[in-house]
Design a protein around this motif. Sequence first.
Motif, PDB file in Angstrom:
ATOM      1  N   HIS A   1      -9.585   4.240  -6.401  1.00 19.07           N
ATOM      2  CA  HIS A   1      -8.201   3.766  -6.447  1.00 19.07           C
ATOM      3  C   HIS A   1      -7.899   3.184  -7.809  1.00 19.07           C
ATOM      4  O   HIS A   1      -8.807   2.808  -8.552  1.00 19.07           O
ATOM      5  N   HIS A   2      -6.608   3.084  -8.112  1.00 23.12           N
ATOM      6  CA  HIS A   2      -6.149   2.409  -9.327  1.00 23.12           C
ATOM      7  C   HIS A   2      -5.819   0.966  -8.956  1.00 23.12           C
ATOM      8  O   HIS A   2      -5.709   0.619  -7.781  1.00 23.12           O
ATOM      9  N   ASP A   3      -5.646   0.133  -9.987  1.00 29.24           N
ATOM     10  CA  ASP A   3      -5.069  -1.178  -9.684  1.00 29.24           C
ATOM     11  C   ASP A   3      -3.551  -1.063  -9.802  1.00 29.24           C
ATOM     12  O   ASP A   3      -3.015   0.006 -10.161  1.00 29.24           O
TER      13      ASP A   3
ATOM     14  N   THR B   1       3.576  -5.512  -2.782  1.00 28.14           N
ATOM     15  CA  THR B   1       2.266  -5.230  -2.176  1.00 28.14           C
ATOM     16  C   THR B   1       2.175  -5.914  -0.820  1.00 28.14           C
ATOM     17  O   THR B   1       2.761  -6.981  -0.604  1.00 28.14           O
TER      18      THR B   1
ATOM     19  N   ILE C   1      -4.394   0.575  -3.439  1.00 34.44           N
ATOM     20  CA  ILE C   1      -4.791   0.078  -4.771  1.00 34.44           C
ATOM     21  C   ILE C   1      -5.993  -0.854  -4.575  1.00 34.44           C
ATOM     22  O   ILE C   1      -6.197  -1.386  -3.491  1.00 34.44           O
ATOM     23  N   TRP C   2      -6.745  -1.050  -5.644  1.00 39.46           N
ATOM     24  CA  TRP C   2      -7.734  -2.133  -5.616  1.00 39.46           C
ATOM     25  C   TRP C   2      -7.037  -3.416  -6.033  1.00 39.46           C
ATOM     26  O   TRP C   2      -6.399  -3.472  -7.082  1.00 39.46           O
ATOM     27  N   GLN C   3      -7.205  -4.449  -5.220  1.00 39.82           N
ATOM     28  CA  GLN C   3      -6.733  -5.791  -5.612  1.00 39.82           C
ATOM     29  C   GLN C   3      -7.734  -6.414  -6.580  1.00 39.82           C
ATOM     30  O   GLN C   3      -7.393  -7.249  -7.385  1.00 39.82           O
ATOM     31  N   ARG C   4      -8.982  -6.051  -6.389  1.00 36.09           N
ATOM     32  CA  ARG C   4     -10.064  -6.434  -7.296  1.00 36.09           C
ATOM     33  C   ARG C   4     -11.158  -5.393  -7.117  1.00 36.09           C
ATOM     34  O   ARG C   4     -11.146  -4.627  -6.140  1.00 36.09           O
ATOM     35  N   THR C   5     -12.100  -5.353  -8.078  1.00 34.39           N
ATOM     36  CA  THR C   5     -13.184  -4.381  -7.966  1.00 34.39           C
ATOM     37  C   THR C   5     -14.068  -4.749  -6.767  1.00 34.39           C
ATOM     38  O   THR C   5     -14.519  -5.894  -6.659  1.00 34.39           O
TER      39      THR C   5
ATOM     40  N   ASP D   1      -2.073  -0.035 -13.288  1.00 28.94           N
ATOM     41  CA  ASP D   1      -2.309   1.372 -13.627  1.00 28.94           C
ATOM     42  C   ASP D   1      -1.477   2.306 -12.748  1.00 28.94           C
ATOM     43  O   ASP D   1      -0.994   3.344 -13.211  1.00 28.94           O
TER      44      ASP D   1
END
Length: 262
Positions: A173-175, A195, A151-155, A178
Motif C-alpha cells: 500500500h501507499h501512504d 480517512t 493506505i498504510w497509516q504507518r509501516t 503518496d
Amino acid sequence: MDDATSPPRLTRLTFHGPLSEDRAARMIRRLSAQATPTAPMSVLDIGCGWGEFMLRFLEATPGSTGVGIDLNEEDLARGRANAEARGLADRVHFLQESAADTAHGPADLVLCFGASHALSDAPPPDHTPAALHALRRLVTPGGRVVLGEGIWQRTPTPDELSAMWPDASPGEHHDLADLVDLAIAAGFRPAWIETVNNDEWEDFESAYQSDVEEWLAAHPGHPLAAETHDRVDRHRAMWLRGYRGPLGLAYLTLIPTTTPPA
Ligand SMILES: C[S@@+](CC[C@H](N)C(=O)[O-])C[C@H]1O[C@@H](n2cnc3c(N)ncnc32)[C@H](O)[C@@H]1O
C-alpha cells in the motif's frame, strides 16, 4: 444443506467497507450539490457490491441514474432488492460483469470503494495508479470520482505483517501523501481528503462477523461449524494481530483536471 441453518453472510453490514452513517451523509450532501434539476447526475459504481452508497446518492439526488457493476451475483441481487424497496428500480441497474476495461461510462460521479483491484490486473501496489488512470477515463469533465483506497497509516512491523493475509508486504500500500500524489499525477485535483477513524474500523470488523459469531454460538454441532469457526477466528486474528493500526482507508473526492495526462 438447509439455507435457513447455514451461516449468514454480511447481513449486519450497511456498506461493505468501513464507512459511518455520518461520513456517508456528509459525502452525499457534498456530491449531490453538483447536480441541478436540469442536470441530474449519472453514477457509475465500480465493484458496487450491493451499492448502498449509490442508492443513497440516488435518493438524495432526484432524476439521477446509476449503474453498478460487480462479479458477485448475491450482492447484486441484494442491491436490486433494496432499489426496488426504495422505489429506485427504474433509475439503477446492477450488472454482473467485470470492471476491468469496462465499456460503461463516462459518468458524472464514479464510485470506487474498496474495489480499485477490479479495474486492472496489475499487482499491488501498481493496481492503485492503474485504477486512477482508468477512473480518469471513466469520469465526465467537471464530474467527481470518489476512491476508497487502503493506505498504510504507518509501516507495519514484521510481526504484524506475518499475522496479516498471505504475502502481506510493506510495499503493498501507499501512504496517504503518496496516494494523493498518484491521484494528481493521474489527472485529478483532490477536492476532499478523509480517512476512516477507529470507530468506523471497529464497527465494520465487528459487523463483518457478528452474524456468524451468533450463528456459531447457536449451532455448535452443525456440519459447517468447525470450518466456519476456523474462518472467523483466522479473520479476527488477521485484524487484531495484523492490520489493526497500520492499515487505514482513505476516501478521496477527485475532480478531473481539464487536460488528462498522456
Ligand atoms: C470490499 S467490496 C466493496 C463493495 C462496495 N464498493 C462497497 O463499498 O460496499 C469489493 C467488491 O469488488 C468486487 N470485485 C472484485 N473484482 C471485481 C471485478 N473484476 N469487477 C467488478 N467487481 C469486482 C467484489 O465482488 C466486491 O463486491
